[in-house]
Structure formats: structure tokens, C-alpha cells
Design a protein around this motif. Sequence first.
Motif, PDB file in Angstrom:
ATOM      1  N   UNK A 126       0.863  -1.173   0.000  1.00  0.00           N
ATOM      2  CA  UNK A 126       0.000   0.000   0.000  1.00  0.00           C
ATOM      3  C   UNK A 126       0.902   1.226   0.000  1.00  0.00           C
ATOM      4  N   UNK A 127       0.850   1.992  -1.077  1.00  0.00           N
ATOM      5  CA  UNK A 127       1.740   3.135  -1.259  1.00  0.00           C
ATOM      6  C   UNK A 127       0.930   4.426  -1.313  1.00  0.00           C
ATOM      7  N   UNK A 128       1.446   5.458  -0.660  1.00  0.00           N
ATOM      8  CA  UNK A 128       0.820   6.784  -0.695  1.00  0.00           C
ATOM      9  C   UNK A 128       1.851   7.789  -1.193  1.00  0.00           C
ATOM     10  N   UNK A 129       1.406   8.682  -2.047  1.00  0.00           N
ATOM     11  CA  UNK A 129       2.320   9.687  -2.558  1.00  0.00           C
ATOM     12  C   UNK A 129       1.595  10.857  -3.181  1.00  0.00           C
ATOM     13  N   UNK A 130       2.359  11.658  -3.892  1.00  0.00           N
ATOM     14  CA  UNK A 130       1.814  12.820  -4.588  1.00  0.00           C
ATOM     15  C   UNK A 130       2.336  12.803  -6.018  1.00  0.00           C
ATOM     16  N   UNK A 176       6.713   4.424   6.087  1.00  0.00           N
ATOM     17  CA  UNK A 176       8.098   4.852   5.925  1.00  0.00           C
ATOM     18  C   UNK A 176       8.435   5.001   4.448  1.00  0.00           C
ATOM     19  N   UNK A 177       9.478   5.765   4.186  1.00  0.00           N
ATOM     20  CA  UNK A 177       9.960   5.961   2.831  1.00  0.00           C
ATOM     21  C   UNK A 177      11.466   6.202   2.900  1.00  0.00           C
ATOM     22  N   UNK A 178      12.062   6.659   1.804  1.00  0.00           N
ATOM     23  CA  UNK A 178      13.497   6.910   1.741  1.00  0.00           C
ATOM     24  C   UNK A 178      13.765   8.407   1.635  1.00  0.00           C
ATOM     25  N   UNK A 179      14.943   8.811   2.086  1.00  0.00           N
ATOM     26  CA  UNK A 179      15.298  10.217   1.996  1.00  0.00           C
ATOM     27  C   UNK A 179      16.783  10.425   1.764  1.00  0.00           C
ATOM     28  N   UNK A 180      17.111  11.594   1.238  1.00  0.00           N
ATOM     29  CA  UNK A 180      18.493  12.034   1.079  1.00  0.00           C
ATOM     30  C   UNK A 180      18.620  13.374   1.799  1.00  0.00           C
ATOM     31  N   UNK A 192       7.534   6.800  -2.758  1.00  0.00           N
ATOM     32  CA  UNK A 192       6.229   6.781  -2.115  1.00  0.00           C
ATOM     33  C   UNK A 192       6.398   6.391  -0.657  1.00  0.00           C
ATOM     34  N   UNK A 193       5.417   6.733   0.179  1.00  0.00           N
ATOM     35  CA  UNK A 193       5.368   6.228   1.548  1.00  0.00           C
ATOM     36  C   UNK A 193       4.772   4.827   1.509  1.00  0.00           C
ATOM     37  N   UNK A 194       5.479   3.860   2.057  1.00  0.00           N
ATOM     38  CA  UNK A 194       4.910   2.520   2.175  1.00  0.00           C
ATOM     39  C   UNK A 194       4.216   2.423   3.524  1.00  0.00           C
ATOM     40  N   UNK A 195       2.911   2.208   3.490  1.00  0.00           N
ATOM     41  CA  UNK A 195       2.112   2.189   4.702  1.00  0.00           C
ATOM     42  C   UNK A 195       2.252   0.848   5.426  1.00  0.00           C
ATOM     43  N   UNK A 196       2.148   0.896   6.747  1.00  0.00           N
ATOM     44  CA  UNK A 196       2.191  -0.333   7.531  1.00  0.00           C
ATOM     45  C   UNK A 196       0.916  -1.141   7.307  1.00  0.00           C
TER      46      UNK A 196
END
Length: 381
Positions: free
Chosen positions: A13-17, A213-217, A247-251
Amino acid sequence: MIPYLPADWRSATLIGRIQTDDGPTPVVVTDGRVRDVSKTAPTVSQLLNAWSGRIPEGRDLGALEELPLQPAFGAASCWRVLSPFDLQCIKAAGVTFAVSAIERVIEERARGDAARAEELRASLRDRIGTDIRSVKPGSDAASRLKQALIADGLWSQYLEVAIGPDAEVFTKSPPLSSVGWGDWVGVRSDSAWNNPEPEVVLACDREGRIVGATLGNDVNLRDIEGRSALLLGKAKDNNASCAIGPFIRMFDGTFSLDDVRRTVVRLEITGEDGFKLEGSSSMSQISRDPEDLAGQTIGRHHRYPDGFALFLGTMFAPIVDRGAKGLGFTHHAGDLVRVSAEKLGVLENKVTTCDQAPPWTVGIGELMDNLARRGLLAGPR
């Protein structure tokens, strides 16, 4: 397989823009299909604050692999992946891998002598009664370690937040300022020593509940911060200096906070000059648990009604020489930076200078104007 998504993305389940013809659009991706949920939740902040695990109603935009999503640095398409956060404050935790911080201090004192470095470790172990790798921040053993390091002239303000009771938590960048997958990422043109910081980023709602959670730099200017810790703001908060996504991967049943704790974050840098660098950072070695870091970010002293994103820190600090011997690593314009993790996908960006990166122009006012024109501000339904 879409190259920037986790291998099991069809079950995630992915959330994003997504930037569409209409403007920034919150989406939920399930079973490989993209759903525009802007009429239910005009912002991702609202979507996460109301998240119950149930997929909200929305307009089907089609299969994700069929959408015309292109990187901003590679095409002129107006459809692209934006940072998955909008109104949330972007927070970051620093020096969260205490062993890495202490080891750097030991290595500096040992001056490359491996035997001397082991002598220092053994001396510290004998005096605190345990291996430095097992010391929990804020514990009695951490207090004894602090006193031993002070006695040896090895103490620094960075070690205070590495093993002391209080984590370093700072504001990385304002709401709406982070860039997403496929965008330009910026370093200041007056910085001669800088590097990416590949990290896991938590998605937290207004109550501090970690929902995904997602990834960041967390781009770092080592020369500027190295001059003084009081220059942290100048070193960290700059145009295009914060990348998050894709994307944010939802728990849910396929992904949990325990998966975050086991995550291995990988970094690949490919320069236009042929330079290549690879490295990794394992979340299993973090000194402070993600729940503790989130709990130290929000509470009765700090409230975030729109929720917040939280960078969890990294143990990766590239030391490979790029150019003259002894000068270490620093970015060159055109570097392709890929931050990846098996269950979170790939965050890919290309490096430019902050003054040459596309300027940040869509603030809260502009977003509200856009949502009003689209008739999306009547409130959640």
C-alpha cells in the motif's frame, strides 16, 4: 517491474503525490493501480491524519506502469512524482549511529594504527564494563562511557547526542520544500565538501503515530557544518537540499515497523566523470529505536497538527577520494544519486547547485489557491 518501486510493490500500500495536469494530487497505489483521492483528502497530511488502513474512495487513474511519469531532470512531461509529504514539517535526527560516531573519534586518535585503535576500545571496555557497541544512549553504561571519553580527551558535543539521554532532532526543511523521485537535488555553490545522507524517513501523523516509511536524502554540507555546529541551519536547509520518496509505504500485513528496523539502505553515486561509489547503512545498528526518536520529536513540548516526516539518520559517510589523494569525496554537478532499500524502492536524483536547481515556488498559499480552483477545499468527505 518499475525500477523505482520495491520488488513486491503490487502487494504494498503506497501513498504519494503526483504532479498532474491539474496540480499536486495525493494518490494511493494498491494492486498496481493508482487512485486519485484528492476529493477525499486534498493533502497527504489529511490522508495520513485520518488513516485507518481502509483505502479511501477515489478516481482510478490507471495502472502505475502506464502513467506518463518522467524524471524532472530527464523530460519535460508535467506528470511526475513529487515528494510524498506536503503540509508536514520535515524533521531529522542526527548522530543516531553511536558506534559509528565513537569509532570515528577512536580512528582519529589512533591515526591509522589498527593496534592502537583496538587498545583504545579495550581500555574503554574495561572502564565501563561492557563493549561500546552494546551501550544504550542515556543508560548508566553510557554515562560511564562519557566520563571515560572525557578523561581521555575524546569527548565532543556530537557524542553528547550520540550516547546521552536526548536525541538530536532538528528541522530539516519547511513544509512543501522537499523534492521527490526524479528531481534535481541541490548543494550550495559555496560548499567544497559535501555528501548525500541516505536514510529511512518515518511518516507520522499529528499524534506521533508512525504509519509508514519511505526513503530520503538529507544532503549534508560537511565543510559548513564542520566550521561550527551553529551553522547547522545553513548546512541543512537550502533549495532542493531535501529529497524524499518515491512513495510512503504504509504499515499493513506486508510491511511493519520491524521491517524498518531491519532495513538496509544502499547508496549508489555515478558521476558524469566516470566516478562510482557504493555503500550501505543497516538500520539494525541504529542506537536509538525509531519509536524513541519519534517520541522525542513530538510530545507536550512539540506539536505538529499536520503531522511530520522524520529522517532517522545514517552511518554512511563517504571517505573515498575523488580526485587528489586525501581530499575525500564531494559531489560534482550531474552526479546521479540512488538511495534504495528492498521494501521501499529507489529514490533517484541528479545533483546540481542550489542556485541552479528549480526554485521552490509552490508554498502553502499557492497550494491552497490550486486546491480552491479545483473545488477541493470543501473539507474531507
